[in-house]
Each structure stands twice: as structure tokens, then as C-alpha cells.
Design an enzyme around this catalytic site. Structure first.
Site, PDB file in Angstrom:
ATOM      1  N   CYS A 105       0.879  -1.174   0.000  1.00  0.00           N
ATOM      2  CA  CYS A 105       0.000   0.000   0.000  1.00  0.00           C
ATOM      3  C   CYS A 105       0.913   1.220   0.000  1.00  0.00           C
ATOM      4  CB  CYS A 105      -0.981  -0.010   1.171  1.00  0.00           C
ATOM      5  SG  CYS A 105      -0.253   0.223   2.792  1.00  0.00           S
TER       6      CYS A 105
ATOM      7  N   CYS B 225      -2.801   1.154  -4.009  1.00  0.00           N
ATOM      8  CA  CYS B 225      -1.786   2.138  -4.418  1.00  0.00           C
ATOM      9  C   CYS B 225      -1.625   2.110  -5.938  1.00  0.00           C
ATOM     10  CB  CYS B 225      -0.447   1.930  -3.708  1.00  0.00           C
ATOM     11  SG  CYS B 225       0.381   0.381  -4.038  1.00  0.00           S
TER      12      CYS B 225
ATOM     13  N   CYS C 118       2.515   0.990  -7.578  1.00  0.00           N
ATOM     14  CA  CYS C 118       3.021  -0.319  -7.172  1.00  0.00           C
ATOM     15  C   CYS C 118       3.779  -0.924  -8.360  1.00  0.00           C
ATOM     16  CB  CYS C 118       1.833  -1.188  -6.783  1.00  0.00           C
ATOM     17  SG  CYS C 118       2.290  -2.574  -5.802  1.00  0.00           S
TER      18      CYS C 118
END
Ligand SMILES: Cc1cc2nc3c(=O)[nH]c(=O)nc-3n(C[C@H](O)[C@H](O)[C@H](O)COP(=O)(O)O)c2cc1C
Length: 326
Positions: free
Chosen positions: A202, A277, A281
Site C-alpha cells: 500500500c 496504491c 506499485c
């Protein structure tokens, strides 16, 4: 997979240092990440016996190496290696201070009834050597190690012990020490290496991915290596995260947020589960990717944190069952 070595001798280039270095070298050769703590060089204050940890769950001493560095490492490690010379039939005072201060983790476990999410997989291993050869030489140390490992949520698997080691260099001359370490590391790491690796990601690694990793570690740590990380790690784990997970009986205290770069540098990941995210990511070659679109609870009321926690728990239960049957 982090292997934490606690070097308990005040002699920095003595027998314990050699024994631990040999053991950790083997761990690295066999693919693990290692960290060695020269305990006697660290500023670790002695336990005051004040009972604060038993009522508050934290140590009253907050400004030494134990609080800053060692509690988090004890939580992060999957294998803890306590390496020690025998001093008066036990651990020397420096590492004994570290052991006594693990009373805080003992309190969280036994007084607060909290489960460390890694407690089902973490192993404890003892490396010890001393000068004499009596049959009881390691008895006191073994007993202390057993209760230390229990307090830090590690299963005391085994150890290597050597008698008649005294002068600097004696350990190095031992005819079987390298082979002993190789064999022991192989047996210790084999079940841990057979696991699939799941990374929960995250933004800050202080709420969602920490909660997901804790549920996954708790529910299926023996089947998966579970990691978590963030694209912009926060300085510390969110206290509300610790609180709402405590309501579920899981202990996230002392965990520290880590960056995706740091985690990906040392781990070969099979599956990345992103919490929301999204585009930040990274794509990792060879790793599958699942996106869970969960809102960021940081800065929201605690009730919102609870709702996100419950959604994460449900998601992790489904994931663990899918991945186990896959
Ligand atoms: C203060 C002290 C106490 C010791 N007590 C014992 C003991 O009870 N039994 C023993 O076999 N060796 C004892 N030894 C010897 C050490 O365990 C031995 O020299 C060991 O190899 C030192 O390891 P190191 O080089 O890692 O410091 C003691 C040494 C010291 C300095």
C-alpha cells in the site's frame, strides 16, 4: 526471509563471533537475508523490574537500542539465532539484558493475550560454546534460551553446542563446525523456503498492508512467506492500526513500515496484492498481481479503520483459501 543473529560475546573477534558468522554465511548461501547484532556493543539498559510492561504493554525505557532497534527486529525476523559463550553457566550480561527486556513481549503475549502474527513460523536457534567439558555445561543456557524464545514467539528448534572452546581461534580450528552449520541451516530453512511469497503493498505500509500481512501470517504463515511494504513508507506504524488489530487479538506493536524497494531487493515475490496504491506499485517480473481497491484509513475515525480491517480480514481469508488450493 530475515535471519537475525544476536552475537552475545563481548569479544568481537572471538569464538562466538566466528561461530555466528559461519552460520549466517550459510544462511546467505542458502538464500536468506541476515542481520547480525553485536549485542555487547549496543546500548541496552538492564530491565528495571518495574512491572510497567505488564500493565502497559511497553517498556518504560524508550531511549535505548532495545526500543529503537531490537524490538522491531525481533518482530520482523523469521529465525532468531542466539549465539553465546558460556559465562558462569549462562549468557553473559549484555545479551542477558536483551533477554530480560523481552519481558515486554512476554507481557504482551501472556498478560494481554495477544498473538504475534509470525508466532506460527518463527524459529529460535541456539549457538553456544564454552571452555569446559562437563555434561551440564549448556543446561542453564538452554533453559534461558527456551524461555527467551517462547517470549519472542519463536519455536526453539535446536542448537549447536561446543565444549572445550576457550582461546581466541579455538572455534575456527574445530574440525566439523562449517559442516555442522551447513547441515543445521539446511534443516532449519528448508520448510521456510518451500513457501510461496506474498507481498501486500500500500502507500505508507502503516495501515492496510500491515493488517493484511498480519492476518495472512497468522492464518497461513506456514504455507506462505508474508511480506508487506509501501511506496511511501510512513515513519512508524499507525497507532490506530495497532489498536484495531489488538481488538482481533493480533499484536502489531514494534513493526516498522518498509519501502517496496527495500523489500523487493531481498525477496523473490510470487504474488503482489496491492491495497489501492495502483499505478505506483511496481510490476515485478514473474509475480502475479491482484488489486484490492481499499480506501486508505489513515487520518479517518477509528470506526472507519475497523471497517477496513474487517474487509481486509475477509479478503485475506478468501486469498489464503484460494492460494492454498491453487
Ligand atoms: C567471565 C567468564 C566466565 C566464564 N564462565 C565459563 C563457564 O562457566 N564455563 C565454561 O566452560 N567456560 C566459561 N568461560 C570461558 C568462555 O566460555 C570461553 O572462553 C569462550 O570460548 C569465550 O567465547 P568468546 O571468544 O566468544 O568470548 C568464561 C569466560 C569468562 C570471561
Amino acid at each position: 526471509m530475515l535471519i537475525l543473529g544476536l552475537q552475545g560475546s563481548p569479544r568481537q573477534k572471538g569464538n562466538t563471533a566466528y561461530l555466528l558468522a559461519t552460520f549466517l554465511d550459510e544462511c546467505r548461501i542458502q538464500g536468506a537475508t541476515t542481520k547480525m547484532i553485536p549485542v555487547a556493543k549496543k546500548d541496552i539498559r538492564a530491565c528495571l523490574g518495574c512491572g510497567f510492561c505488564e500493565t502497559h504493554g511497553y517498556c518504560v525505557i524508550i531511549d535505548d537500542a532495545m526500543s529503537r532497534e531490537i524490538y522491531p527486529l525481533l518482530r520482523e525476523a523469521e529465525v532468531i539465532v542466539a549465539a553465546t559463550p558460556i559465562f558462569f553457566y549462562n549468557f553473559p550480561s549484555g545479551i542477558k539484558a536483551l533477554i530480560d527486556r523481552s519481558q515486554t513481549l512476554w507481557s504482551r503475549k501472556y498478560k494481554f493475550g495477544l498473538d504475534d502474527p509470525r508466532r506460527g513460523t518463527r524459529k529460535g536457534f541456539l549457538l553456544a560454546q564454552g571452555a569446559t567439558r562437563g555434561k551440564d555445561l549448556f543446561q542453564g543456557t538452554r533453559m534461558t534460551a527456551k524461555y527467551f524464545f517462547d517470549a519472542v514467539g519463536a519455536e526453539f528448534t535446536d542448537g549447536l553446542t561446543y565444549r572445550r572452546i576457550e582461546a581466541k581461534g579455538d572455534m575456527e580450528k574445530h574440525p566439523t563446525v562449517i559442516l555442522d552449520c551447513r547441515q543445521a541451516v539446511r534443516e532449519l530453512l528448508a520448510p521456510l523456503q518451500a513457501r510461496k511469497t506474498i507481498l501486500f503493498a500500500c502507500r505508507e505500509n502503516s495501515c492496510r498492508s500491515q493488517m493484511a500481512a498480519a492476518f495472512a501470517g497468522y492464518l497461513a504463515g506456514d504455507r506462505f512467506e508474508v511480506l508487506s511494504a509501501g511506496s511511501e513508507p510512513a515513519p512508524e506504524i499507525n497507532p490506530d492500526t495497532v489498536r484495531v488489530m489488538q481488538e482481533k487479538g493480533l499484536d502489531l506493536a514494534f513493526l516498522r513500515p518498509r519501502s517496496l524497494e527495500e523489500v523487493l531487493e531481498s525477496a523473490s515475490v510470487d504474488l503482489i496484492v496491492s491495497m489501492g496504491c495502483g499505478e505506483v506499485c511496481p510490476m515485478v517480473p514473474g509475480a502475479r498481481r491482484i488489486d484490492w481497491d481499499l480506501p486508505d484509513p489513515a487520518g479517518q475515525p477509528i470506526e472507519f479503520m475497523r471497517q477496513v480491517r474487517d474487509r481486509i480480514e475477509e479478503g485475506v481469508r478468501g486469498l489464503v483459501s484460494d492460494e492454498t488450493s491453487a
